[in-house]
Motif scaffolding. Structure first.
Motif, PDB file in Angstrom:
ATOM      1  N   TRP A 133       0.843  -1.192   0.000  1.00  0.00           N
ATOM      2  CA  TRP A 133       0.000   0.000   0.000  1.00  0.00           C
ATOM      3  C   TRP A 133       0.882   1.248   0.000  1.00  0.00           C
ATOM      4  CZ3 TRP A 133       0.452   3.600   3.912  1.00  0.00           C
ATOM      5  CH2 TRP A 133       1.089   3.184   5.078  1.00  0.00           C
ATOM      6  N   LYS A 134       0.308   2.359  -0.448  1.00  0.00           N
ATOM      7  CA  LYS A 134       1.015   3.643  -0.444  1.00  0.00           C
ATOM      8  C   LYS A 134      -0.009   4.743  -0.208  1.00  0.00           C
ATOM      9  CE  LYS A 134       4.390   4.366  -3.299  1.00  0.00           C
ATOM     10  NZ  LYS A 134       5.197   4.624  -4.524  1.00  0.00           N
ATOM     11  N   GLU A 135       0.370   5.735   0.589  1.00  0.00           N
ATOM     12  CA  GLU A 135      -0.560   6.811   0.940  1.00  0.00           C
ATOM     13  C   GLU A 135       0.152   8.155   0.918  1.00  0.00           C
ATOM     14  OE1 GLU A 135      -2.217   7.520   5.155  1.00  0.00           O
ATOM     15  OE2 GLU A 135      -3.780   6.337   4.154  1.00  0.00           O
ATOM     16  N   ARG A 136      -0.454   9.125   0.251  1.00  0.00           N
ATOM     17  CA  ARG A 136       0.108  10.477   0.196  1.00  0.00           C
ATOM     18  C   ARG A 136      -0.841  11.453   0.873  1.00  0.00           C
ATOM     19  NH1 ARG A 136       1.255   8.398  -4.981  1.00  0.00           N
ATOM     20  NH2 ARG A 136       3.492   8.396  -5.498  1.00  0.00           N
ATOM     21  N   ARG A 137      -0.304  12.283   1.739  1.00  0.00           N
ATOM     22  CA  ARG A 137      -1.083  13.328   2.399  1.00  0.00           C
ATOM     23  C   ARG A 137      -0.380  14.655   2.215  1.00  0.00           C
ATOM     24  NH1 ARG A 137      -2.812  10.671   8.280  1.00  0.00           N
ATOM     25  NH2 ARG A 137      -4.030   8.926   7.428  1.00  0.00           N
ATOM     26  N   GLN A 197       3.822   7.737   2.809  1.00  0.00           N
ATOM     27  CA  GLN A 197       4.022   6.526   3.587  1.00  0.00           C
ATOM     28  C   GLN A 197       3.651   5.320   2.738  1.00  0.00           C
ATOM     29  OE1 GLN A 197       1.677   7.232   7.238  1.00  0.00           O
ATOM     30  NE2 GLN A 197       3.619   7.215   8.344  1.00  0.00           N
ATOM     31  N   TRP A 198       4.314   4.202   2.978  1.00  0.00           N
ATOM     32  CA  TRP A 198       3.981   2.978   2.272  1.00  0.00           C
ATOM     33  C   TRP A 198       4.290   1.798   3.176  1.00  0.00           C
ATOM     34  CZ3 TRP A 198       7.719  -0.669   1.702  1.00  0.00           C
ATOM     35  CH2 TRP A 198       9.045  -0.235   1.839  1.00  0.00           C
ATOM     36  N   GLY A 199       3.913   0.631   2.731  1.00  0.00           N
ATOM     37  CA  GLY A 199       4.202  -0.547   3.529  1.00  0.00           C
ATOM     38  C   GLY A 199       3.412  -1.749   3.059  1.00  0.00           C
ATOM     39  N   TRP A 200       3.104  -2.614   4.012  1.00  0.00           N
ATOM     40  CA  TRP A 200       2.406  -3.869   3.736  1.00  0.00           C
ATOM     41  C   TRP A 200       1.295  -4.039   4.761  1.00  0.00           C
ATOM     42  CZ3 TRP A 200       4.255  -6.397  -0.554  1.00  0.00           C
ATOM     43  CH2 TRP A 200       5.527  -6.028  -0.992  1.00  0.00           C
ATOM     44  N   GLN A 201       0.180  -4.625   4.352  1.00  0.00           N
ATOM     45  CA  GLN A 201      -0.912  -4.848   5.296  1.00  0.00           C
ATOM     46  C   GLN A 201      -1.695  -6.097   4.909  1.00  0.00           C
ATOM     47  OE1 GLN A 201      -3.291  -1.311   5.153  1.00  0.00           O
ATOM     48  NE2 GLN A 201      -4.012  -1.666   3.067  1.00  0.00           N
ATOM     49  N   GLY A 202      -2.258  -6.740   5.919  1.00  0.00           N
ATOM     50  CA  GLY A 202      -3.045  -7.938   5.667  1.00  0.00           C
ATOM     51  C   GLY A 202      -3.584  -8.475   6.979  1.00  0.00           C
ATOM     52  N   THR A 203      -4.214  -9.629   6.926  1.00  0.00           N
ATOM     53  CA  THR A 203      -4.836 -10.209   8.115  1.00  0.00           C
ATOM     54  C   THR A 203      -4.445 -11.665   8.260  1.00  0.00           C
ATOM     55  OG1 THR A 203      -6.746  -8.737   7.888  1.00  0.00           O
ATOM     56  CG2 THR A 203      -7.021 -10.670   9.285  1.00  0.00           C
ATOM     57  N   GLY A 206       4.587 -10.564  -7.580  1.00  0.00           N
ATOM     58  CA  GLY A 206       3.827  -9.480  -8.188  1.00  0.00           C
ATOM     59  C   GLY A 206       4.663  -8.236  -8.397  1.00  0.00           C
ATOM     60  N   ARG A 207       4.062  -7.269  -9.097  1.00  0.00           N
ATOM     61  CA  ARG A 207       4.725  -5.999  -9.371  1.00  0.00           C
ATOM     62  C   ARG A 207       3.754  -4.850  -9.158  1.00  0.00           C
ATOM     63  NH1 ARG A 207       8.182  -6.884 -14.989  1.00  0.00           N
ATOM     64  NH2 ARG A 207       9.544  -8.573 -14.218  1.00  0.00           N
ATOM     65  N   GLY A 208       4.329  -3.654  -8.934  1.00  0.00           N
ATOM     66  CA  GLY A 208       3.503  -2.462  -8.791  1.00  0.00           C
ATOM     67  C   GLY A 208       2.455  -2.623  -7.703  1.00  0.00           C
ATOM     68  N   LYS A 209       1.206  -2.282  -8.034  1.00  0.00           N
ATOM     69  CA  LYS A 209       0.127  -2.345  -7.050  1.00  0.00           C
ATOM     70  C   LYS A 209      -0.258  -3.777  -6.677  1.00  0.00           C
ATOM     71  CE  LYS A 209      -1.932   2.074  -8.407  1.00  0.00           C
ATOM     72  NZ  LYS A 209      -3.160   2.759  -8.914  1.00  0.00           N
TER      73      LYS A 209
END
Length: 203
Positions: free
Chosen positions: A13-17, A23-29, A147-150
């Motif tokens: 994931w990536k987030e711009r404010r 900020q970017w990183g990894w997320q999951g459950t 995988g690549r990109g998104k």
């Protein structure tokens, strides 16, 4: 402690404010450990300081911080001059920079009496082993990037009796520059540092 865990996936994931660094990183459950999120940078990015953090679910919060001139412009903290904290404890770090094999170059860690080794599989994937007795691993977590990109993702699988700290460490290193765990990666990182120092000297 869980005897076995269900394999799970962390997606990129990536987030711009406005007015703040991207900020970017990894997320999951994880079905057993809940939501997991890796964030970088997890603290205001300052010269000579870069931080990645993992938190969420049932795992202890972990931070990996690198300091020094080499951190300028880095996308992730490196293993050089690093400090790792998990929960309220400090994790001891050591590695053999001159070893020839992936196993020999492993990052060795000690946390609350447990010994761990982080070992590169290749440039993108790695294993985290908790050593139960001597050289025998009590648990091995395998983290593979694809995988690549998104569509980039990290798949986490485990063999053995898993602790909360195991999951936190395995996820955290998805947001850390692990290149020096291979000889080829260490050479590339060395040339990159030399070039950065040369470029800085020109100003």
């Amino acid at each position: 402690m869980h005897t076995t865990i269900t394999p799970f996936t962390l997606t990129h994931w990536k987030e711009r404010r406005r007015g703040e660094p991207t900020q970017w990183g990894w997320q999951g459950t994880s079905p057993e450990f809940g939501d997991i999120r890796v964030v970088h940078p997890a603290a205001p990015h300052r010269r000579e300081r870069v931080v990645t953090e993992v938190r969420g679910g049932l795992i202890p919060t972990g931070t990996f911080e690198a300091r020094g001139i080499h951190t300028e412009g880095m996308s992730r903290p490196s293993l050089n001059r690093a400090t790792l904290r998990l929960g309220d404890g400090l994790v001891q770090l050591s590695r053999n920079r001159w070893a020839l094999t992936h196993g020999g170059r492993s990052l060795r860690m000690r946390y609350l009496g447990d010994d761990y080794r982080l070992t590169a599989i290749d440039r993108k994937s790695y294993t985290l082993s908790r050593i139960a007795d001597g050289e025998d691993p009590g648990v091995v977590l395998t983290v593979r990037q694809s995988g690549r990109g998104k569509s980039k993702r990290m798949t986490v699988q485990a063999a053995g009796r898993v602790l909360h700290a195991d999951i936190a460490l395995a996820a955290l290193f998805a947001g850390v520059d692990r290149s020096v765990l291979t000889r080829r990666g260490a050479v590339r990182a060395g040339f990159s540092r030399i070039f950065d120092l040369w470029a800085e000297s020109q100003y």
